[in-house]
Design a protein around this motif. Structure first.
Motif, short mmCIF file in Angstrom:
data_model
loop_
_atom_site.label_atom_id
_atom_site.label_comp_id
_atom_site.label_asym_id
_atom_site.label_seq_id
_atom_site.Cartn_x
_atom_site.Cartn_y
_atom_site.Cartn_z
N ARG A 103 37.02 37.40 32.12
CA ARG A 103 37.57 37.86 33.34
C ARG A 103 36.91 39.22 33.55
NH1 ARG A 103 43.86 36.85 32.67
NH2 ARG A 103 44.08 34.65 32.77
N LEU B 173 32.83 36.35 46.58
CA LEU B 173 33.00 35.08 45.73
C LEU B 173 31.76 35.37 44.75
CD1 LEU B 173 34.16 32.14 47.74
CD2 LEU B 173 35.71 33.38 45.97
N ARG C 239 32.09 36.81 41.36
CA ARG C 239 33.02 36.33 40.57
C ARG C 239 34.38 37.26 40.12
NH1 ARG C 239 29.69 33.07 41.03
NH2 ARG C 239 28.45 31.95 39.75
N ASP D 9 38.56 37.58 39.71
CA ASP D 9 39.57 36.74 39.19
C ASP D 9 40.57 36.20 40.30
OD1 ASP D 9 38.87 37.71 36.61
OD2 ASP D 9 40.10 39.27 36.49
N GLY D 10 40.46 36.70 41.38
CA GLY D 10 40.97 36.06 42.57
C GLY D 10 40.68 36.67 43.79
N THR E 186 37.12 27.76 44.12
CA THR E 186 36.44 28.48 43.53
C THR E 186 37.15 29.52 42.45
OG1 THR E 186 34.68 28.43 45.27
CG2 THR E 186 34.41 30.34 43.54
N CYS E 187 38.13 29.93 42.95
CA CYS E 187 39.00 30.87 42.33
C CYS E 187 40.30 30.92 42.99
CB CYS E 187 38.34 32.42 42.21
SG CYS E 187 38.44 33.41 43.80
N PRO E 188 41.28 31.51 42.11
CA PRO E 188 42.73 31.75 42.76
C PRO E 188 42.85 32.51 43.89
CG PRO E 188 42.88 32.09 40.54
CD PRO E 188 41.52 31.99 40.87
N ILE F 173 46.57 33.80 38.43
CA ILE F 173 45.51 34.22 37.70
C ILE F 173 45.92 34.38 36.15
CG2 ILE F 173 43.72 36.20 36.96
CD1 ILE F 173 43.96 36.81 39.90
#
Length: 329
Positions: free
Chosen positions: A60, A113, A116, A118-119, A138-140, A302
């Motif tokens: 993370r 995005l 990377r 975590d949200g 892709t992510c929360p 997350i």
């Protein structure tokens, strides 16, 4: 210019690299004297932990992105609420401006995005539902100020209908009996029209149509004179739906020579820029609370503390009384 490394700190403190690593992770296995020696060496060298490298090892980043229109005055209060909730859970918040236009917002979201996080939090997004749905894959992701349709998204909104009812009740409590409702929209949402009608009935004031004539351009027969406005029905107070309507109402009342609140009391359902500075009473959910609630929803997702279905939270409105409202003359 190279950055100091763990090895540099270890050499300066006269200890092993492994011990420096333990200190930087906050391990209780290191004695006070050696811990202080390592921290002092790190300060002297200007050493800072490599957060990205640590993130790769942990799986993370410890970072959440916020995409918002930085020209929106409410953005600062939203950010404050999110930052407070993030700090309580040791999460870093990265703010990116979306520009207030769908294309620019979409490009900014892609750049965010790429880091990377975590949200991601979207504040009052202009992007299409399909773009937001793809980002959620892709992510929360959580949305503030808009109720998402997807079950993968969390959403936090205000309650505009409750705000209209609260505005009418506030004016009725001051003694106003002739309360107009103003909107720039040719046909405001049915929920708002119904809320206004219900609040008027509850106050014993009967039904009254939502007015637009106050905000309409001057009629040709008036020679285009800006102050030539004649309301279809007199009123002593007005509820303006939305920031733009509130600003338009203030301008129109000023052009006609009507005093606020001497001739007309005004409440804005929303929080237009400068409302506090010029003393306009507003009814809206606190932006800081919207931000805090959204961040907590996102961090729960997350952390795996939430089921897969999206959760919706409605933050109730508050009346902020200012000099634009007073008992009728």
């Amino acid at each position: 210019m190279s950055h100091p490394t763990l090895e540099d700190v270890a050499a300066r403190a006269g200890v092993s690299r492994a011990l420096v690593s333990l200190v930087m992770r906050g391990s209780p296995k290191v004695g006070k004297e050696r811990r202080e020696a390592v921290l002092e060496a790190a300060r002297e060298l200007g050493y800072r932990p490599n957060v990205m490298a640590r993130s790769l090892a942990a799986g993370r980043t410890g970072m959440v992105g916020l995409l918002a229109d930085l020209h929106d005055p409410a953005c600062a209060a939203l950010h404050d609420g999110m930052a407070e909730a993030a700090a309580r859970r040791s999460v870093r918040l990265l703010l990116v401006g979306g520009g207030g236009r769908p294309a620019r917002e979409r490009a900014a979201l892609h750049q965010l995005l790429d880091l990377r996080p975590d949200g991601v939090l979207l504040a009052n997004p202009r992007s299409s539902a399909s773009d937001i749905e793809r980002a959620a894959g892709t992510c929360p992701l959580a949305v503030v100020g808009r109720s998402p349709r997807s079950a993968r998204l969390d959403g936090v909104t205000g309650d505009d209908a409750a705000a209209v009812e609260l505005a009418v009740s506030h004016l009725a409590a001051l003694g106003h009996r002739d309360i107009a409702c103003l909107s720039l929209s040719p046909r405001p949402p049915a929920s708002l029209r119904n809320a206004y009608a219900a609040a008027m009935r509850d106050a014993g004031l009967g039904d009254r149509p939502i007015a637009r004539d106050l905000l309409a351009p001057p009629a040709p027969e008036d020679g285009g004179r800006a102050g030539a406005w004649r309301p279809s029905e007199p009123f002593s107070a007005a509820v303006a739906i939305g920031d733009a309507t509130g600003a338009g109402a203030l301008a129109a009342l000023g052009r006609t020579g009507l005093r606020v609140p001497g001739d007309v009391s005004l409440v804005v359902v929303g929080d237009p820029p400068g409302a506090a500075a010029i003393g306009v009473t507003t009814v809206a959910p606190p932006p800081r609370e919207l931000g805090r609630a959204a961040m907590e929803l996102l961090l729960d997702r997350i952390g795996g503390e939430r089921p897969e279905e999206g959760r919706r939270i409605t933050v109730p409105p508050l009346v902020v009384g200012r000099p634009s409202t007073a008992p009728p003359a």
